[in-house]
Design a protein around this motif. Structure first.
Motif, PDB file in Angstrom:
ATOM      1  N   ILE A   1      -8.105  -2.318   3.875  1.00  0.00           N
ATOM      2  CA  ILE A   1      -7.355  -3.368   4.566  1.00  0.00           C
ATOM      3  C   ILE A   1      -7.993  -4.744   4.310  1.00  0.00           C
ATOM      4  N   GLN A   2      -9.319  -4.785   4.337  1.00  0.00           N
ATOM      5  CA  GLN A   2      -9.994  -6.070   4.201  1.00  0.00           C
ATOM      6  C   GLN A   2     -10.041  -6.608   2.787  1.00  0.00           C
TER       7      GLN A   2
ATOM      8  N   PHE B   1      -2.160   5.361  16.850  1.00  0.00           N
ATOM      9  CA  PHE B   1      -0.720   5.261  16.617  1.00  0.00           C
ATOM     10  C   PHE B   1      -0.047   6.618  16.755  1.00  0.00           C
TER      11      PHE B   1
ATOM     12  N   ILE C   1       0.880  -1.166   0.000  1.00  0.00           N
ATOM     13  CA  ILE C   1       0.000   0.000   0.000  1.00  0.00           C
ATOM     14  C   ILE C   1       0.918   1.216   0.000  1.00  0.00           C
TER      15      ILE C   1
ATOM     16  N   THR D   1      -6.252  -1.294  12.648  1.00  0.00           N
ATOM     17  CA  THR D   1      -6.206  -0.383  11.494  1.00  0.00           C
ATOM     18  C   THR D   1      -4.769  -0.129  11.049  1.00  0.00           C
ATOM     19  N   ALA D   2      -4.147  -1.204  10.622  1.00  0.00           N
ATOM     20  CA  ALA D   2      -2.800  -1.079  10.061  1.00  0.00           C
ATOM     21  C   ALA D   2      -2.715  -2.005   8.859  1.00  0.00           C
ATOM     22  N   ASN D   3      -1.578  -1.933   8.220  1.00  0.00           N
ATOM     23  CA  ASN D   3      -1.312  -2.691   7.020  1.00  0.00           C
ATOM     24  C   ASN D   3      -0.961  -4.149   7.347  1.00  0.00           C
TER      25      ASN D   3
ATOM     26  N   ILE E   1       5.347   1.803  13.077  1.00  0.00           N
ATOM     27  CA  ILE E   1       4.049   1.186  13.363  1.00  0.00           C
ATOM     28  C   ILE E   1       4.206  -0.273  13.811  1.00  0.00           C
TER      29      ILE E   1
ATOM     30  N   LYS F   1      -8.207  -5.533  -0.163  1.00  0.00           N
ATOM     31  CA  LYS F   1      -7.094  -5.512  -1.110  1.00  0.00           C
ATOM     32  C   LYS F   1      -6.535  -6.931  -1.242  1.00  0.00           C
ATOM     33  N   PRO F   2      -6.532  -7.508  -2.458  1.00  0.00           N
ATOM     34  CA  PRO F   2      -5.961  -8.849  -2.595  1.00  0.00           C
ATOM     35  C   PRO F   2      -4.504  -8.848  -2.146  1.00  0.00           C
ATOM     36  N   GLU F   3      -4.077  -9.949  -1.547  1.00  0.00           N
ATOM     37  CA  GLU F   3      -2.770 -10.028  -0.893  1.00  0.00           C
ATOM     38  C   GLU F   3      -1.610  -9.557  -1.774  1.00  0.00           C
TER      39      GLU F   3
ATOM     40  N   ARG G   1      -4.801 -10.761   8.752  1.00  0.00           N
ATOM     41  CA  ARG G   1      -5.675  -9.731   8.185  1.00  0.00           C
ATOM     42  C   ARG G   1      -6.665  -9.209   9.233  1.00  0.00           C
TER      43      ARG G   1
ATOM     44  N   ILE H   1     -10.925   3.224   4.880  1.00  0.00           N
ATOM     45  CA  ILE H   1      -9.622   2.663   5.248  1.00  0.00           C
ATOM     46  C   ILE H   1      -9.765   1.185   5.627  1.00  0.00           C
ATOM     47  N   ASN H   2     -10.817   0.878   6.394  1.00  0.00           N
ATOM     48  CA  ASN H   2     -11.048  -0.516   6.769  1.00  0.00           C
ATOM     49  C   ASN H   2     -11.341  -1.407   5.575  1.00  0.00           C
TER      50      ASN H   2
ATOM     51  N   THR I   1       2.721  -4.758   7.781  1.00  0.00           N
ATOM     52  CA  THR I   1       3.252  -4.201   9.025  1.00  0.00           C
ATOM     53  C   THR I   1       2.937  -5.137  10.191  1.00  0.00           C
TER      54      THR I   1
ATOM     55  N   VAL J   1      -7.103  -5.404  10.552  1.00  0.00           N
ATOM     56  CA  VAL J   1      -8.375  -4.675  10.632  1.00  0.00           C
ATOM     57  C   VAL J   1      -8.595  -4.163  12.058  1.00  0.00           C
TER      58      VAL J   1
ATOM     59  N   ALA K   1      -1.520   7.509   7.131  1.00  0.00           N
ATOM     60  CA  ALA K   1      -0.118   7.146   7.389  1.00  0.00           C
ATOM     61  C   ALA K   1       0.066   5.747   7.992  1.00  0.00           C
ATOM     62  N   PRO K   2      -0.748   5.350   9.010  1.00  0.00           N
ATOM     63  CA  PRO K   2      -0.503   4.037   9.610  1.00  0.00           C
ATOM     64  C   PRO K   2      -0.713   2.849   8.661  1.00  0.00           C
ATOM     65  N   ILE K   3      -1.459   3.024   7.578  1.00  0.00           N
ATOM     66  CA  ILE K   3      -1.687   1.863   6.706  1.00  0.00           C
ATOM     67  C   ILE K   3      -0.731   1.811   5.510  1.00  0.00           C
ATOM     68  N   LEU K   4       0.184   2.753   5.431  1.00  0.00           N
ATOM     69  CA  LEU K   4       1.075   2.782   4.274  1.00  0.00           C
ATOM     70  C   LEU K   4       2.349   1.962   4.485  1.00  0.00           C
ATOM     71  N   ASP K   5       2.716   1.174   3.468  1.00  0.00           N
ATOM     72  CA  ASP K   5       4.016   0.498   3.478  1.00  0.00           C
ATOM     73  C   ASP K   5       5.095   1.473   3.031  1.00  0.00           C
TER      74      ASP K   5
ATOM     75  N   ASP L   1       2.602   8.622  15.092  1.00  0.00           N
ATOM     76  CA  ASP L   1       3.221   8.485  13.766  1.00  0.00           C
ATOM     77  C   ASP L   1       4.739   8.673  13.759  1.00  0.00           C
TER      78      ASP L   1
END
Lengths: 236, 123
Positions: A170-171, B3, A32, B43-45, B9, A173-175, B36, A166-167, B48, B40, A190-194, B5
């Protein structure tokens, strides 16, 4: 594994004006990625170059394919539905997507629509801004493909809708799929970004791992991004 | 989950799960939710969360069982060690801060004791 996206020496001009020059970017599968930059920096142009709806110089490869038709097949872009009249029923838009995109999965769409609480019996014009953005996200994610491009999905929508979107990312997006999310307002995602990619000075200015930035500089993504802009255009 | 920032994370997720293990919210031998689902929940990747789990597996606190998922270790000594380690980290921080104010060890002990007593009265 084949890179999800490879951009090499891409330059794009509109008339005499250079929008992007010598842009280089490689994205691995399963990430991501936040595409950050000021308004008008060229984020949307970059996305349109990737889908092939804008044509520039240089090489663009999506999941190993360079031909425009193949690239389009691998990319799900968050279209703003401007081609549909306000009185179009959502069910007709969904049916249109099913016809046009082979990889559009009706079951996936139904799950997403339920999760995002989209009332599909409505007409397009009846949707609030937040609800319309949720619809765009559901349509974009209902395709099962390799590269997703979300163009400013959070602009002007309330924080509850933002959290829901955002949720769903996460749920659903194919792996192994990579997702690029453009935004000029970073802190919420920001917290969900690689990784983050910063567009500045008409090019890809920086490409970093998000946690690496935090580890190295002890600052947040937003602060890092702002620091690059504050540095001005004269350095290096 | 909220989190900060400025802090990686994966590190915050790791601490969050360690906290749950130490307080007993996650019991020894308990199965963790899928990667996964954890992503959820906080709320992170997914990547991660996976990185946080890999570090906890390397540390021996989480055990990964092929095809069955991730479990909290049954070895309670490892959990006790983890608790000691986290307590030490917190104390080291406080100690360092107070030491920097030129407090002697005796004064630090006395002020901690005083603080706890006063806190008890305030209740």
């Amino acid at each position: 594994m084949t890179d999800s996206l490879s951009i090499q020496n891409v330059t794009y001009k509109r008339g005499m004006k250079t929008i992007l020059h010598d842009a280089n970017l490689t994205l691995a599968p399963g990430k991501i990625v936040g595409l950050l930059g000021e308004n008008g920096a060229g984020k949307t142009t970059l996305m349109r170059l990737i889908t092939g709806s804008a044509k520039g110089a240089g090489d663009i490869m999506v999941s190993g394919d360079t031909a425009e038709a193949d690239r389009k097949r691998h990319v799900s872009f968050s279209e703003q539905l401007r081609g549909f009249a306000g009185n179009t029923k959502l069910t007709r838009i969904i049916a249109f997507y099913e016809t046009v995109y082979e990889d559009f999965e009706a079951d996936r769409f139904t799950e997403l629509a339920t999760f995002l609480q989209i009332d599909t019996s409505l007409k397009l014009a009846a949707l609030s801004k937040g609800m319309k953005e949720k619809l765009v996200i559901a349509l974009t994610l209902a395709r099962r493909t390799n590269l997703y491009l979300l163009d400013e999905p959070f602009s002007g929508i309330d924080s509850m809708s933002r959290k829901k979107i955002i949720n769903s990312i996460i749920q659903w997006k194919p792996e192994n799929a990579t997702m690029v999310i453009s935004d000029h307002y970073v802190s919420e995602i920001a917290p969900i970004l690689d990784e983050i990619v910063i567009v500045k000075d008409q090019t890809i200015y920086a490409h970093r791992q998000a946690d690496e930035v935090r580890e190295e500089f002890h600052i947040g993504i937003e602060a890092y991004y702002e620091s690059l802009y504050e540095r001005g255009n004269d350095n290096d | 989950m909220y989190f900060d920032d400025k802090i990686p994370i994966y590190y915050q997720i790791k601490n969050h799960i360690y906290h749950e293990i130490i307080t007993g919210a996650l019991q020894p031998g308990e199965k963790l939710p899928s990667v996964r689902q954890l992503a959820v929940d906080v709320t992170a990747n997914v990547n991660t969360v996976q990185r946080a789990l890999s570090e906890m597996i390397a540390a021996g606190i989480i055990e990964s069982k092929r095809g069955r998922g991730n479990f909290v270790t049954m070895e309670t000594t490892k959990i006790t060690d983890l608790k000691t380690q986290l307590v030490t980290t917190q104390l080291a921080h406080v100690y360092q801060q107070l030491h920097a104010l030129n407090l002697s060890d005796e004064e630090i002990l006395a002020s901690v004791q005083h603080y706890i007593e006063r806190k008890g009265q305030a209740k």
